[in-house]
Design a protein around this motif. Sequence first.
Motif, short mmCIF file in Angstrom:
data_model
loop_
_atom_site.label_atom_id
_atom_site.label_comp_id
_atom_site.label_asym_id
_atom_site.label_seq_id
_atom_site.Cartn_x
_atom_site.Cartn_y
_atom_site.Cartn_z
N TYR A 68 0.87 -1.18 0.00
CA TYR A 68 0.00 0.00 0.00
C TYR A 68 0.90 1.22 0.00
N VAL A 69 0.65 2.14 -0.92
CA VAL A 69 1.39 3.38 -0.98
C VAL A 69 0.43 4.48 -0.52
N LEU A 70 0.66 4.95 0.71
CA LEU A 70 -0.24 5.91 1.35
C LEU A 70 0.52 7.13 1.80
N THR A 76 -5.08 2.94 7.45
CA THR A 76 -5.92 1.89 6.87
C THR A 76 -6.36 0.97 8.00
N THR A 77 -7.59 0.54 7.93
CA THR A 77 -8.11 -0.41 8.91
C THR A 77 -8.08 -1.82 8.34
N ALA A 81 -3.01 -5.28 6.29
CA ALA A 81 -1.95 -4.37 6.72
C ALA A 81 -1.73 -4.48 8.22
N LYS A 82 -2.81 -4.56 8.98
CA LYS A 82 -2.69 -4.66 10.44
C LYS A 82 -1.94 -5.90 10.88
N ILE A 86 0.52 -6.83 4.25
CA ILE A 86 0.72 -5.82 3.21
C ILE A 86 1.42 -4.63 3.86
N PRO A 87 2.70 -4.44 3.53
CA PRO A 87 3.42 -3.30 4.12
C PRO A 87 2.93 -1.98 3.55
#
Length: 135
Positions: A68-70, A76-77, A81-82, A86-87
């Motif tokens: 994820y590019v944020l 993000t919930t 990712a948590k 997904i880094p």
Amino acid sequence: MSFAFVAHPGPFNTSRERSIFDLHGAQVKVLNRSKESTAVFAKVANVTASQGSTCGPQSLSIGVNSVYVLPIGAVTTDVFAKNGLIPIARNGSAAATKFEKLASKPFDRKELSKAGIPSNSLQLIVEKVKACVYS
């Protein structure tokens, strides 16, 4: 490292994205979703990237790593990712580092268990559909 861009969801006019890539001298191949689905493009990728879309989890489910590019401050919930599946990259150099690391090996679908998702979820779904159809 080569990059490709797929409008997701799409297809839609990608002229804006093309102009951004050109403005910055980025060598990016813009792919046409009217000919193939995002899933097909993801399967042949080493890594997918998105801004927290369903592309990430879907990529993991077929054995393709995702990032994820944020922007800084965005959250993000997302359960993926948590659970570290997904880094998150906060800038271009962080994204490039993560891409290089992840592109060297496919995602191990057994890791999905960290998020409570069985690695054989598709098989479980097929069995349930068969049970409904044939009962």
